[in-house]
Write an enzyme that holds these catalytic residues in place. Structure first.
Site, PDB file in Angstrom:
ATOM      1  N   ARG A   1       0.823  -1.208   0.000  1.00 27.74           N
ATOM      2  CA  ARG A   1       0.000   0.000   0.000  1.00 27.74           C
ATOM      3  C   ARG A   1       0.860   1.263   0.000  1.00 27.74           C
ATOM      4  O   ARG A   1       1.619   1.519   0.929  1.00 27.74           O
ATOM      5  CB  ARG A   1      -0.943   0.007   1.204  1.00 27.74           C
ATOM      6  CG  ARG A   1      -2.005   1.098   1.113  1.00 27.74           C
ATOM      7  CD  ARG A   1      -2.925   1.121   2.317  1.00 27.74           C
ATOM      8  NE  ARG A   1      -4.042   2.019   2.097  1.00 27.74           N
ATOM      9  CZ  ARG A   1      -3.972   3.349   2.212  1.00 27.74           C
ATOM     10  NH1 ARG A   1      -2.828   3.913   2.548  1.00 27.74           N
ATOM     11  NH2 ARG A   1      -5.038   4.102   1.988  1.00 27.74           N
TER      12      ARG A   1
ATOM     13  N   HIS B   1       0.525   5.389  -2.005  1.00 29.14           N
ATOM     14  CA  HIS B   1      -0.221   6.204  -2.950  1.00 29.14           C
ATOM     15  C   HIS B   1       0.459   6.256  -4.321  1.00 29.14           C
ATOM     16  O   HIS B   1      -0.221   6.385  -5.343  1.00 29.14           O
ATOM     17  CB  HIS B   1      -0.399   7.626  -2.409  1.00 29.14           C
ATOM     18  CG  HIS B   1      -1.420   7.725  -1.329  1.00 29.14           C
ATOM     19  ND1 HIS B   1      -1.226   7.242  -0.063  1.00 29.14           N
ATOM     20  CD2 HIS B   1      -2.682   8.257  -1.332  1.00 29.14           C
ATOM     21  CE1 HIS B   1      -2.300   7.467   0.681  1.00 29.14           C
ATOM     22  NE2 HIS B   1      -3.201   8.080  -0.078  1.00 29.14           N
TER      23      HIS B   1
ATOM     24  N   LYS C   1     -14.410   5.495 -16.458  1.00 30.08           N
ATOM     25  CA  LYS C   1     -15.356   4.603 -15.771  1.00 30.08           C
ATOM     26  C   LYS C   1     -14.623   3.865 -14.647  1.00 30.08           C
ATOM     27  O   LYS C   1     -14.309   2.671 -14.740  1.00 30.08           O
ATOM     28  CB  LYS C   1     -15.989   3.621 -16.758  1.00 30.08           C
ATOM     29  CG  LYS C   1     -17.272   2.963 -16.231  1.00 30.08           C
ATOM     30  CD  LYS C   1     -17.953   2.196 -17.342  1.00 30.08           C
ATOM     31  CE  LYS C   1     -19.216   1.489 -16.855  1.00 30.08           C
ATOM     32  NZ  LYS C   1     -20.290   2.419 -16.494  1.00 30.08           N
TER      33      LYS C   1
END
Length: 290
Positions: free
Chosen positions: A100, A102, A149
């Protein structure tokens, strides 16, 4: 029969399907998705959705998980294994699994791919369309790239839940200037008193709907005046007709916005005609002839 999902190279029972806890789609909504309608066991608007998928991935700098031809094989296999005749196929691609952070992964990782399918009760869907739906309006507080999307749909979820709690079927978003953008998961249209169909331009912060493309083509074929531009919430409430479009619902007439009854309070002629024409067109793209 158990539902079957495709997850990162394997077909597995839906109940057993899982993704890694550090999949970036789960951690950051760093993922995109597509939805196809299935008619007679065949995917409708196949190329249109694949084109949009590839565009969404490019915008997020995510690689296609496999060549397009291979992906089509997997999509059709998911339909086959689930024995879907009339239904929907959902595809999601995330950036992949990485510790994890960013920042994008320092070392390339393989995009993660999930595909599922489910049957749809088209009789119930048609009955709903012939009755029409009520929607409520809400401020458009989504991010500024709704043309991609992505799976980051929390504002849509909250708005649609609020609509349900208000006794409505869906929501239409309104921007800071008072103009309608789109629905909770659909494009929005109105029919003016003069018979012109209006929908928001793609220059606004809206999704380029694949169904929307087909509907605009159908309108041109039928000789109906159609324009892509801004209209206010008040214009929508005074419209002769209003409707939504999406791959999952085709054309869905709106009979009430907030407390305003649209037209005569029942699905209009333009919306119902467009719905029938779109379904016929979608079946042809799937290779199904009535």
């Amino acid at each position: 029969m158990s539902r079957i999902a495709y997850v990162n190279g394997a077909y597995t029972r839906h109940a057993d399907a899982a993704v890694h806890i550090e999949d970036r789609g789960y951690q950051f909504a760093d993922a995109v998705y597509e939805v196809w309608s299935v008619f007679g066991g065949q995917l409708a608007d196949l190329s249109g959705h694949l084109n949009r998928l590839e565009r969404s991935l490019r915008e997020l700098h995510i690689h296609m998980p496999m060549p397009r031809a291979s992906l089509v094989v997997v999509l059709n296999e998911v339909v086959r294994r689930n024995r879907i005749t009339e239904g929907l196929v959902y595809l999601q691609v995330s950036r992949g699994v990485a510790a994890r952070d960013h920042f994008f992964p320092a070392e390339p990782v393989k995009p993660a791919l999930v595909i599922t399918a489910k049957p749809v009760d088209r009789v119930a869907s048609e009955a709903k369309a012939r009755k029409g739906i009520r929607v409520v309006s809400a401020p458009d507080n989504r991010w500024g790239r709704c043309d991609i999307k992505t799976v980051g749909l929390l504002p849509n979820v909250l708005a649609k839940q609020a609509a349900r709690e208000a006794g409505a079927s869906d929501v239409i978003f309104v921007d800071a200037e008072g103009f309608v953008t789109e629905g909770g998961s659909a494009n929005v249209y109105i029919v003016t008193a003069e018979g012109e169909v209006k929908t928001r331009s793609l220059r606004a912060n809206i999704l380029p709907g694949v169904t929307r493309i087909s509907l605009l083509d159908i309108l041109r074929e039928q000789g109906v005046d159609a324009s892509e531009g801004a209209f206010t919430l008040e214009e929508a409430k005074r419209a002769k007709e209003a409707f939504l479009s999406a791959a999952s619902t085709f054309v869905m007439p709106i009979v009430q916005i907030d407390d305003a009854v649209i037209g005569e309070g029942q699905p209009g002629e333009v919306a119902l005609r467009l719905r029938d024409a779109y379904i016929e067109r979608a079946k042809r793209t799937a290779g199904i002839e009535d």
